[in-house]
Design a protein around this motif. Structure first.
Motif, PDB file in Angstrom:
ATOM      1  N   VAL A  28      -3.201   1.794 -13.479  1.00  0.00           N
ATOM      2  CA  VAL A  28      -3.017   0.332 -13.260  1.00  0.00           C
ATOM      3  C   VAL A  28      -3.255  -0.011 -11.755  1.00  0.00           C
ATOM      4  N   ILE A  29      -2.664   0.715 -10.831  1.00  0.00           N
ATOM      5  CA  ILE A  29      -2.848   0.581  -9.637  1.00  0.00           C
ATOM      6  C   ILE A  29      -4.202   0.917  -9.149  1.00  0.00           C
ATOM      7  N   VAL A  30      -4.766   1.971  -9.570  1.00  0.00           N
ATOM      8  CA  VAL A  30      -6.115   2.199  -9.171  1.00  0.00           C
ATOM      9  C   VAL A  30      -7.106   1.152  -9.618  1.00  0.00           C
ATOM     10  N   THR A  31      -7.001   0.804 -11.032  1.00  0.00           N
ATOM     11  CA  THR A  31      -7.836  -0.101 -11.529  1.00  0.00           C
ATOM     12  C   THR A  31      -7.706  -1.539 -10.412  1.00  0.00           C
ATOM     13  N   ILE A  32      -6.724  -2.083 -10.429  1.00  0.00           N
ATOM     14  CA  ILE A  32      -6.292  -3.206  -9.432  1.00  0.00           C
ATOM     15  C   ILE A  32      -7.034  -3.023  -8.032  1.00  0.00           C
ATOM     16  N   SER A  33      -6.770  -1.726  -7.453  1.00  0.00           N
ATOM     17  CA  SER A  33      -7.414  -1.669  -6.150  1.00  0.00           C
ATOM     18  C   SER A  33      -8.788  -1.677  -6.103  1.00  0.00           C
ATOM     19  N   GLU A  34      -9.528  -1.112  -7.328  1.00  0.00           N
ATOM     20  CA  GLU A  34     -10.982  -0.946  -7.146  1.00  0.00           C
ATOM     21  C   GLU A  34     -11.440  -2.507  -7.375  1.00  0.00           C
ATOM     22  N   ALA A  35     -10.644  -3.164  -8.259  1.00  0.00           N
ATOM     23  CA  ALA A  35     -11.356  -4.657  -8.553  1.00  0.00           C
ATOM     24  C   ALA A  35     -11.147  -5.682  -7.073  1.00  0.00           C
ATOM     25  N   LEU A  36     -10.261  -5.347  -6.469  1.00  0.00           N
ATOM     26  CA  LEU A  36     -10.141  -6.120  -5.183  1.00  0.00           C
ATOM     27  C   LEU A  36     -10.962  -5.570  -4.195  1.00  0.00           C
ATOM     28  N   LYS A  37     -11.266  -4.215  -4.107  1.00  0.00           N
ATOM     29  CA  LYS A  37     -12.358  -3.692  -3.351  1.00  0.00           C
ATOM     30  C   LYS A  37     -13.664  -4.007  -3.423  1.00  0.00           C
ATOM     31  N   ASN A  38     -14.080  -4.389  -4.663  1.00  0.00           N
ATOM     32  CA  ASN A  38     -15.266  -4.574  -4.943  1.00  0.00           C
ATOM     33  C   ASN A  38     -15.729  -6.123  -5.450  1.00  0.00           C
ATOM     34  N   SER A  39     -14.839  -6.821  -5.126  1.00  0.00           N
ATOM     35  CA  SER A  39     -15.202  -8.427  -5.319  1.00  0.00           C
ATOM     36  C   SER A  39     -15.109  -9.149  -4.144  1.00  0.00           C
ATOM     37  N   PRO A  40     -15.683 -10.085  -3.949  1.00  0.00           N
ATOM     38  CA  PRO A  40     -15.512 -10.937  -2.645  1.00  0.00           C
ATOM     39  C   PRO A  40     -14.163 -11.625  -2.544  1.00  0.00           C
ATOM     40  N   VAL A  41     -13.635 -11.541  -1.249  1.00  0.00           N
ATOM     41  CA  VAL A  41     -12.311 -12.219  -0.928  1.00  0.00           C
ATOM     42  C   VAL A  41     -12.328 -13.655  -1.265  1.00  0.00           C
ATOM     43  N   LEU A  42     -13.603 -14.233  -1.173  1.00  0.00           N
ATOM     44  CA  LEU A  42     -13.703 -15.788  -1.538  1.00  0.00           C
ATOM     45  C   LEU A  42     -13.326 -16.013  -2.841  1.00  0.00           C
TER      46      LEU A  42
ATOM     47  N   SER B 115      -4.833   8.810   9.202  1.00  0.00           N
ATOM     48  CA  SER B 115      -4.899   7.326   8.829  1.00  0.00           C
ATOM     49  C   SER B 115      -4.990   6.294   9.988  1.00  0.00           C
ATOM     50  N   ILE B 116      -4.383   6.382  10.861  1.00  0.00           N
ATOM     51  CA  ILE B 116      -4.281   5.403  12.048  1.00  0.00           C
ATOM     52  C   ILE B 116      -5.647   4.647  12.435  1.00  0.00           C
TER      53      ILE B 116
ATOM     54  N   PHE C 132      -7.333  -1.826   0.222  1.00  0.00           N
ATOM     55  CA  PHE C 132      -8.135  -0.852   1.252  1.00  0.00           C
ATOM     56  C   PHE C 132      -7.002  -0.016   2.013  1.00  0.00           C
ATOM     57  N   ALA C 133      -5.920  -0.430   2.365  1.00  0.00           N
ATOM     58  CA  ALA C 133      -5.016   0.450   2.966  1.00  0.00           C
ATOM     59  C   ALA C 133      -4.677   1.566   2.192  1.00  0.00           C
ATOM     60  N   PHE C 134      -4.261   1.320   0.762  1.00  0.00           N
ATOM     61  CA  PHE C 134      -4.208   2.269  -0.228  1.00  0.00           C
ATOM     62  C   PHE C 134      -5.048   3.464  -0.222  1.00  0.00           C
TER      63      PHE C 134
ATOM     64  N   ALA D  73       1.053  -1.273   0.209  1.00  0.00           N
ATOM     65  CA  ALA D  73       0.060  -0.075   0.000  1.00  0.00           C
ATOM     66  C   ALA D  73       0.911   1.401  -0.014  1.00  0.00           C
ATOM     67  N   ALA D  74       2.078   1.190   0.666  1.00  0.00           N
ATOM     68  CA  ALA D  74       2.939   2.279   0.740  1.00  0.00           C
ATOM     69  C   ALA D  74       3.465   2.661  -0.631  1.00  0.00           C
ATOM     70  N   LEU D  75       3.938   1.499  -1.153  1.00  0.00           N
ATOM     71  CA  LEU D  75       4.439   1.667  -2.383  1.00  0.00           C
ATOM     72  C   LEU D  75       3.496   2.226  -3.538  1.00  0.00           C
ATOM     73  N   PHE D  76       2.170   1.708  -3.350  1.00  0.00           N
ATOM     74  CA  PHE D  76       1.155   2.126  -4.389  1.00  0.00           C
ATOM     75  C   PHE D  76       0.703   3.812  -4.155  1.00  0.00           C
ATOM     76  N   THR D  77       0.944   4.345  -2.664  1.00  0.00           N
ATOM     77  CA  THR D  77       0.695   5.505  -2.571  1.00  0.00           C
ATOM     78  C   THR D  77       1.906   6.276  -3.048  1.00  0.00           C
ATOM     79  N   LEU D  78       3.088   5.828  -3.120  1.00  0.00           N
ATOM     80  CA  LEU D  78       4.176   6.398  -3.548  1.00  0.00           C
ATOM     81  C   LEU D  78       4.119   6.738  -5.003  1.00  0.00           C
ATOM     82  N   VAL D  79       3.528   5.800  -5.745  1.00  0.00           N
ATOM     83  CA  VAL D  79       3.134   5.862  -7.159  1.00  0.00           C
ATOM     84  C   VAL D  79       2.206   6.906  -7.548  1.00  0.00           C
ATOM     85  N   ASP D  80       1.083   6.874  -6.675  1.00  0.00           N
ATOM     86  CA  ASP D  80       0.278   7.553  -6.640  1.00  0.00           C
ATOM     87  C   ASP D  80       0.505   9.231  -6.612  1.00  0.00           C
ATOM     88  N   TYR D  81       1.400   9.323  -5.488  1.00  0.00           N
ATOM     89  CA  TYR D  81       1.818  10.626  -4.964  1.00  0.00           C
ATOM     90  C   TYR D  81       2.759  11.477  -6.160  1.00  0.00           C
ATOM     91  N   TYR D  82       3.533  10.683  -6.500  1.00  0.00           N
ATOM     92  CA  TYR D  82       4.393  10.946  -7.814  1.00  0.00           C
ATOM     93  C   TYR D  82       3.781  11.177  -9.086  1.00  0.00           C
TER      94      TYR D  82
END
Lengths: 210, 223
Positions: B53-67, B145-146, B102-104, B36-45
């Motif tokens: 790509v990162i935003v898409t992956i994160s959205e897909a992971l957030k909107n589908s069941p973990v199972l 964030s904490i 989610f942490a991203f 998540a920290a790496l993702f945030t760095l990519v987003d920040y810069y």
């Protein structure tokens, strides 16, 4: 898989209705003046939010027949999903109730309305309106959680996908499609929630609140 | 004694399950937060392409069941790429990425929550983008964030129970085994539930303590 999809939608619809009813009830209890009532309602939400859904599901699925309650897996699943959803919804509505302007309540009291009328006709409707958006993310989470129902032999979307994956020997493609299906389902739900939110707030602005 | 009775050894089993759950949770949390920290760095810069790509992956992971994600990684990846996958590796990979997604979002909104004026002021003083991140944004974003992060982790702890479905011997799997053997669902699942509950409460109290400390070190008492 279409049948599974429909079953997921059906189960989620039932569970969401159940969760909102339970949530509204529990939220009302949590803001009540009685300490014991408040404590019980708090314990309910605390326990169900801090234990895994799958454990709760197994508890009901294997436990209910033990005490002589024989209901099908589907009913058990819907009930369990409503109960955990209700725990999260009650939290959302509770903060909605606490956010209702004290002035409105004062005004209602001065107008001579009874406590019951104030709560059901004024506080609760306002609270439900402000809760729509945060409740949306809870409901979306419920849809995702419903995939766990496949572990107690319910052939909803995930359950049928499992069958398709094992008969076609193409698990990667099947589960990828499944992922997209769930994402579109939650997207549709979020659109619906936005519409409801907008409509309710418009009613608020024009003073047409029922 | 019937075969179906509880034995003292069941406690050992439960302890083992608890250990696997705690171990996997700790591992995935550390890896997840790092990603998540790496993702945030990519987003920040504002790294082009990679950021989308990162935003898409994160959205897909957030909107589908973990199972479903677990099934995709455990059954899908090995079949498609012809690689070996153990339940433990699949579980660690999936939960780590899920936590990261989610942490991203939490990290990003933590950074957004810092007033834009402060960043502008720092820029005027000629600080580099990295210095702004390190000395202006990070301390405040951490404090913002904490709270949500602890909430997320409590939730992710519950999510780890799903790995039992793909055959990792965590607390839930042990519960399943004991349940099927003893046929005492109320006792078994209550004990398992209480163990999760205790872990969640422990995590929340540790989180509250860290939050207190971070909030203290932020000079500007926000919100």
């Amino acid at each position: 898989m279409l049948e599974g999809f429909l079953l997921t939608v059906f189960a989620c619809t039932l569970a969401i209705i159940g969760a909102v009813i339970i949530g509204a009830l529990m939220a009302s209890l949590r803001t009540s003046g009685n300490r014991i009532v408040r404590g019980v309602a708090f314990a309910y939400s605390d326990v169900f939010r801090n234990t895994p859904f799958i454990v709760q599901l197994f508890f009901f699925f294997y436990g209910l027949p033990e005490i002589g309650i024989y209901i099908g897996a589907f009913e058990t699943g819907v009930i369990a999903l409503s109960i955990i959803g209700g725990a999260f919804v009650s939290d959302v509505i509770r903060s909605g109730i606490l956010a209702v302007d004290q002035g409105v309540i004062e005004a209602a009291k001065v107008s001579g309305l009874s406590r019951w009328t104030i709560f059901t006709k004024i506080v609760l409707p306002i609270a439900l309106r402000t809760s729509v958006r945060p409740m949306g993310s809870v409901l979306i989470n419920m849809v995702l959680t419903s995939s766990i129902l496949s572990t107690i032999t319910i052939n909803e979307l995930t359950g049928t996908a499992k069958i398709v994956a094992s008969t076609t020997f193409k698990p990667f493609e099947v589960y990828l499609v499944l992922l997209v299906l769930y994402a579109s389902l939650t997207y549709a739900l979020s659109l619906l929630i936005n519409t409801v939110h907008r409509r309710l707030n418009r009613a608020m602005d024009t003073g047409g609140a029922a | 004694m019937r075969y179906a009775d509880f034995t003292p050894y069941d406690l050992v089993l439960l302890a083992q399950g608890l250990g696997v759950t705690v171990g996997l949770f700790t591992l995935t949390t550390l890896v997840g937060l790092l990603i998540a920290a790496l993702f945030t760095l990519v987003d920040y810069y504002r790294v082009p392409v990679l950021r989308q790509v990162i935003v898409t992956i994160s959205e897909a992971l957030k909107n589908s069941p973990v199972l479903v994600q677990l099934f995709l990684v455990f059954f899908g990846l090995p079949a498609f790429f012809h690689i070996n996958m153990t339940p433990f590796v699949a579980a660690s990979l999936t939960i780590s990425l899920n936590t990261a997604a989610f942490a991203f979002v939490i990290f990003r909104s933590g950074i957004d929550a810092v007033e834009a004026d402060q960043v502008a002021a720092a820029k005027v003083y000629g600080h580099s983008r990295w210095q702004i991140l390190r000395f202006v944004l990070l301390p405040q974003a951490a404090a913002f964030s904490i709270g949500p992060l602890v909430g997320l982790l409590v939730n992710q702890l519950q999510v780890t129970s799903l790995i039992s479905v793909i055959g990792v011997f965590d607390l839930t799997k042990i519960g399943n085994i004991l349940n099927l053997r003893t046929l005492e669902p109320f006792i078994v699942w209550t004990v398992v539930g209480l163990l999760y509950y205790a872990l969640a409460k422990l995590l929340a109290s540790v989180g509250a303590r860290i939050e207190k400390r971070l909030r203290r070190s932020v000079v500007w008492e926000g919100i």
